[in-house]
Design a protein around this motif. Structure first.
Motif, PDB file in Angstrom:
ATOM      1  N   MET A   1      77.824  43.288 -21.551  1.00 43.69           N
ATOM      2  CA  MET A   1      78.103  42.129 -21.559  1.00 43.69           C
ATOM      3  C   MET A   1      78.917  42.148 -23.162  1.00 43.69           C
ATOM      4  SD  MET A   1      74.825  39.215 -22.537  1.00 43.69           S
ATOM      5  CE  MET A   1      75.267  37.847 -22.006  1.00 43.69           C
ATOM      6  N   ASN A   2      79.768  40.169 -22.991  1.00 41.95           N
ATOM      7  CA  ASN A   2      80.128  40.147 -24.417  1.00 41.95           C
ATOM      8  C   ASN A   2      79.699  40.229 -25.346  1.00 41.95           C
ATOM      9  OD1 ASN A   2      81.580  37.689 -26.146  1.00 41.95           O
ATOM     10  ND2 ASN A   2      82.980  38.754 -24.766  1.00 41.95           N
TER      11      ASN A   2
ATOM     12  N   LYS B   1      76.476  37.230 -26.151  1.00 36.77           N
ATOM     13  CA  LYS B   1      75.050  38.408 -26.388  1.00 36.77           C
ATOM     14  C   LYS B   1      74.376  38.123 -27.966  1.00 36.77           C
ATOM     15  CE  LYS B   1      75.883  42.873 -25.912  1.00 36.77           C
ATOM     16  NZ  LYS B   1      76.151  44.252 -25.952  1.00 36.77           N
TER      17      LYS B   1
ATOM     18  N   THR C   1      73.093  34.396 -26.854  1.00 35.19           N
ATOM     19  CA  THR C   1      71.810  34.484 -26.354  1.00 35.19           C
ATOM     20  C   THR C   1      70.568  35.049 -26.620  1.00 35.19           C
ATOM     21  OG1 THR C   1      72.692  35.407 -24.285  1.00 35.19           O
ATOM     22  CG2 THR C   1      70.426  34.890 -24.025  1.00 35.19           C
TER      23      THR C   1
ATOM     24  N   THR D   1      75.431  47.066 -29.413  1.00 31.30           N
ATOM     25  CA  THR D   1      77.206  46.421 -29.649  1.00 31.30           C
ATOM     26  C   THR D   1      77.539  47.086 -30.827  1.00 31.30           C
ATOM     27  OG1 THR D   1      75.958  43.936 -29.315  1.00 31.30           O
ATOM     28  CG2 THR D   1      78.208  43.860 -30.221  1.00 31.30           C
TER      29      THR D   1
ATOM     30  N   ARG E   1      80.988  37.632 -15.268  1.00 34.64           N
ATOM     31  CA  ARG E   1      79.314  38.641 -15.190  1.00 34.64           C
ATOM     32  C   ARG E   1      79.143  38.185 -16.538  1.00 34.64           C
ATOM     33  NH1 ARG E   1      80.688  44.076 -15.940  1.00 34.64           N
ATOM     34  NH2 ARG E   1      81.221  43.561 -17.718  1.00 34.64           N
ATOM     35  N   ASP E   2      79.998  37.431 -17.757  1.00 38.73           N
ATOM     36  CA  ASP E   2      79.325  37.592 -18.911  1.00 38.73           C
ATOM     37  C   ASP E   2      78.374  35.691 -18.737  1.00 38.73           C
ATOM     38  OD1 ASP E   2      80.266  40.350 -19.894  1.00 38.73           O
ATOM     39  OD2 ASP E   2      82.030  39.437 -20.250  1.00 38.73           O
ATOM     40  N   TRP E   3      79.389  34.951 -18.031  1.00 41.44           N
ATOM     41  CA  TRP E   3      78.620  33.863 -18.535  1.00 41.44           C
ATOM     42  C   TRP E   3      77.317  34.158 -17.671  1.00 41.44           C
ATOM     43  CZ3 TRP E   3      79.607  30.430 -21.932  1.00 41.44           C
ATOM     44  CH2 TRP E   3      80.349  30.079 -22.408  1.00 41.44           C
TER      45      TRP E   3
ATOM     46  N   LEU F   1      75.343  36.916 -16.824  1.00 36.55           N
ATOM     47  CA  LEU F   1      73.785  37.668 -16.944  1.00 36.55           C
ATOM     48  C   LEU F   1      72.991  36.617 -18.281  1.00 36.55           C
ATOM     49  CD1 LEU F   1      75.971  40.784 -17.386  1.00 36.55           C
ATOM     50  CD2 LEU F   1      73.798  40.402 -15.976  1.00 36.55           C
ATOM     51  N   CYS F   2      74.258  35.304 -19.226  1.00 34.95           N
ATOM     52  CA  CYS F   2      74.251  35.210 -20.307  1.00 34.95           C
ATOM     53  C   CYS F   2      73.044  34.022 -19.620  1.00 34.95           C
ATOM     54  CB  CYS F   2      75.316  34.037 -20.755  1.00 34.95           C
ATOM     55  SG  CYS F   2      74.871  33.248 -22.003  1.00 34.95           S
TER      56      CYS F   2
END
Length: 217
Positions: free
Chosen positions: A1-2, A6, A9, A97, A196-198, A200-201
């Motif tokens: 995830m970006n 992350k 969020t 991260t 995909r990052d958006w 998941l967020c």
């Protein structure tokens, strides 16, 4: 995830649970964080430390509230678990991260000025040097017959002076390497911001909202 998404969020979820009293969501977040930490193979000693510190603080806070006699058991349980949510969510972020990836993402995706992104990265990389400087100051003080405790102002003053000197050296090094504030920059490594990052967020945030507002205890 970006990394930037992350971070956003986790901060939003932590901020929101600060104003809600849903014990089920707190427990679910703790369980999720522990699963992520175990999957990331966190050291047992680190996990024990991350548990002992909030356990002491949460116990002291709950005990002080209980002595007042006007707090319900549910409220005390929410306050107790909330401390663990903060610590475990933060640990989940740091364990998944890399600091360099976060600095690059903040600059590229969050549009943070380059000097702040590199300043954050420099501060993180200076932590080992700060520890070594504190040990050197302690040793030098002992050679003079002085004992500097962690509450000694002299210790912090000397560390601050050393940090100011390092900041000047860092600024000179960045200038010598061609860094110009506000100038167009290229990136050696690009941090993508995928759909995909958006998703998941958004999914994580929506699941927490459902848990907070469907009437769970």
């Amino acid at each position: 995830m970006n990394p930037s998404l992350k971070l956003a969020t986790i901060v939003l979820i932590a901020f929101e649970i600060s104003f809600t009293q849903v014990l089920t969501v707190n427990l679910a977040l703790i369980a999720f964080s522990l699963i992520v930490l175990v999957v990331q193979r966190i050291h047992f000693k680190t996990l024990l430390w991350l548990t002992a510190v909030p356990l002491f603080l949460a116990s002291a806070l709950v005990w002080s509230l209980a002595l007042q006699g006007d707090a319900s058991h549910h409220f005390l349980a929410v306050i107790f678990t909330r401390m663990f949510v903060y610590v475990y969510l933060g640990a989940t972020f740091t364990q998944t991260t890399q600091p360099l990836a976060l600095a690059r993402s903040l600059e590229q995706n969050a549009k943070l000025p380059a000097k702040f992104a590199y300043g954050f990265l420099a501060a993180f990389n200076l932590l080992p040097k700060i520890r070594a400087e504190v040990a050197t100051i302690h040793a030098a003080a002992l050679m003079r017959g002085q004992v500097l405790h962690f509450w000694s102002l002299q210790l912090y003053f000397k560390v601050i002076l050393a940090a100011m000197n390092w900041s000047d050296q860092l600024a000179d090094a960045m200038t010598s390497h061609g860094f110009v504030e506000g100038a167009p920059r290229t990136y050696a490594v690009t941090i993508p911001l995928r759909r995909r990052d958006w998703l998941l967020c958004g999914l994580g945030f929506v699941v927490v909202q459902i848990g907070l507002f469907v009437g769970l205890p």
